[in-house]
Design a protein around this motif. Structure first.
Motif, PDB file in Angstrom:
ATOM      1  N   LEU A  27     -59.000  49.424  35.313  1.00 51.86           N
ATOM      2  CA  LEU A  27     -58.318  50.132  34.224  1.00 51.86           C
ATOM      3  C   LEU A  27     -58.861  49.588  32.899  1.00 51.86           C
ATOM      4  O   LEU A  27     -58.342  48.625  32.334  1.00 51.86           O
ATOM      5  CB  LEU A  27     -56.802  49.929  34.309  1.00 51.86           C
ATOM      6  N   VAL A  28     -59.921  50.214  32.415  1.00 51.50           N
ATOM      7  CA  VAL A  28     -60.567  49.800  31.175  1.00 51.50           C
ATOM      8  C   VAL A  28     -59.870  50.509  30.005  1.00 51.50           C
ATOM      9  O   VAL A  28     -59.665  51.729  30.050  1.00 51.50           O
ATOM     10  CB  VAL A  28     -62.066  50.157  31.195  1.00 51.50           C
ATOM     11  N   PRO A  29     -59.457  49.776  28.969  1.00 54.34           N
ATOM     12  CA  PRO A  29     -58.752  50.401  27.829  1.00 54.34           C
ATOM     13  C   PRO A  29     -59.574  51.526  27.217  1.00 54.34           C
ATOM     14  O   PRO A  29     -60.819  51.505  27.262  1.00 54.34           O
ATOM     15  CB  PRO A  29     -58.571  49.245  26.847  1.00 54.34           C
ATOM     16  N   ALA A  30     -58.878  52.482  26.667  1.00 51.66           N
ATOM     17  CA  ALA A  30     -59.558  53.602  26.021  1.00 51.66           C
ATOM     18  C   ALA A  30     -60.305  53.137  24.779  1.00 51.66           C
ATOM     19  O   ALA A  30     -61.345  53.696  24.418  1.00 51.66           O
ATOM     20  CB  ALA A  30     -58.542  54.686  25.660  1.00 51.66           C
ATOM     21  N   ALA A  31     -59.778  52.088  24.129  1.00 54.36           N
ATOM     22  CA  ALA A  31     -60.433  51.574  22.919  1.00 54.36           C
ATOM     23  C   ALA A  31     -60.101  50.106  22.768  1.00 54.36           C
ATOM     24  O   ALA A  31     -59.033  49.640  23.192  1.00 54.36           O
ATOM     25  CB  ALA A  31     -59.966  52.343  21.679  1.00 54.36           C
ATOM     26  N   VAL A  32     -61.035  49.348  22.170  1.00 53.56           N
ATOM     27  CA  VAL A  32     -60.833  47.933  21.874  1.00 53.56           C
ATOM     28  C   VAL A  32     -61.231  47.706  20.433  1.00 53.56           C
ATOM     29  O   VAL A  32     -62.349  48.044  20.007  1.00 53.56           O
ATOM     30  CB  VAL A  32     -61.677  47.030  22.801  1.00 53.56           C
TER      31      VAL A  32
END
Length: 345
Positions: A27-32
């Protein structure tokens, strides 16, 4: 867009768990945020995080969780297929765990009650008993008629002797509880020999032997005596001659027979020897009287019974002079053999 703390509260996953699933690519964040490193998630990713939390609680492996998350976003119907497959796996694992726990309870019961349980094929047990019972048929004092049951690693060894002959056979078995070494009376061994189909379970204690096979139960008391250490009777391996059982029977039919007597009872004697090429031959009374070192004399009926009890095919006969026992061993069956004591001239 939601921050990682809000996603943690909404999904039931901890912040550290969300960071782990980010690093694992699940589950990779949509934005960092490039300056602060803050992670931002979409509403759809919160739904995925809730799915991860649930799958984590039911023990799905991380690699399969990653596949379920991907399906949630691309093919939601296939997620249900994965859930059903995991449920089947869990139920199967639970059944295995129940069986193992039941086995452990049984093992504790056996140890507490000083009991040994042997489970094996009735056909294997019957064949092993058939290979040794003949050696106990004529037993009397000081060794009554019976068969020793001795448990080992994944096997039970059966031994019978009447002092003039000894037979040993081993059958594969599952052994639970303490090691056992009990001497079963001949009649009880015969009843076990008559059971030839299915599986048989035998419970052994110092006071009682109980065997169950299907709806049949056989019980009896073991003989209260220390069976001799049969291993001490076994001579070192000696040169052997390989013979065909059927051919040996034909040779025996025409072999010289020497009449002897023991305690007022007559019995026939057969004298075995090796020919110049190392093959088997039978000697007559004159050669036996010469007391050469190349032969061994045995009770002819005992030899025939040993052949009857052995397997068909080939046998190895170990002949090592007139004062050493004759060993009759089935080729390829090192744990099944008969020992016939020699007859002195």
């Amino acid at each position: 867009m939601r921050g990682i703390g809000e996603v943690a509260r909404a999904s039931g996953l901890s912040i550290s768990a969300l960071r782990f699933y980010d690093s694992a690519g699940v589950l990779v964040p949509a934005a960092v945020d490039p300056s602060t490193g803050y992670r931002r998630y979409t509403a759809e990713q919160i739904r995925a995080a809730r799915l991860i939390a649930g799958l984590r609680r039911v023990g799905m492996p991380v690699a399969e969780i990653a596949g379920a998350v991907q399906d949630l976003l691309q093919d939601p119907a296939s997620v249900r297929v994965k859930l059903d497959a995991h449920l089947v796996r869990l139920e199967s694992g639970l059944a295995d765990a129940r069986r193992e726990l039941l086995r452990l309870h049984t093992l504790l019961d056996l140890e507490e009650n000083l009991m040994t349980r042997i489970t094996l094929s009735a056909a294997d047990l019957s064949a092993a008993l058939g290979a040794v019972l003949f050696a106990a048929a004529g037993s009397a004092d000081p060794i009554p008629a019976g068969v020793l049951f001795e448990t080992g690693d994944d096997a039970v060894t059966l031994v019978a002797t009447d002092r003039f002959r000894l037979a040993v056979a081993t059958a594969p078995a599952t052994v639970e509880g303490s090691a056992a070494r009990l001497f079963l009376p001949y009649g009880l061994a015969e009843q076990l020999h008559d059971i030839r189909t299915g599986a048989i379970t035998i419970d052994l204690t110092a006071e009682l032997v109980t065997a169950r096979a299907g709806d049949r139960t056989v019980e009896g008391e073991p003989i209260d005596m220390d069976f001799p250490d049969y291993r001490r009777l076994l001579p070192p391996a000696s040169p052997a001659v390989t013979v065909d059982v059927a051919e040996l029977r034909e040779l025996l039919a025409g072999a010289p027979v020497i009449d002897r007597e023991h305690e007022g009872r007559p019995y026939p004697v057969t004298v075995l020897a090796l020919d110049t090429e190392g093959g088997l031959r039978f000697a007559g009374a004159a050669e036996w009287a010469a007391d050469t070192d190349s032969h061994v004399a045995v009770n002819r009926e005992f030899l025939l019974q040993a052949l009857d009890a052995g397997a068909a095919g080939q046998l190895e006969l170990e002949l090592d002079g007139p004062v050493k026992p004759l060993i009759v061993r089935a080729v390829g069956a090192e744990s099944r053999f008969s020992l016939l004591m020699p007859v002195r001239h």
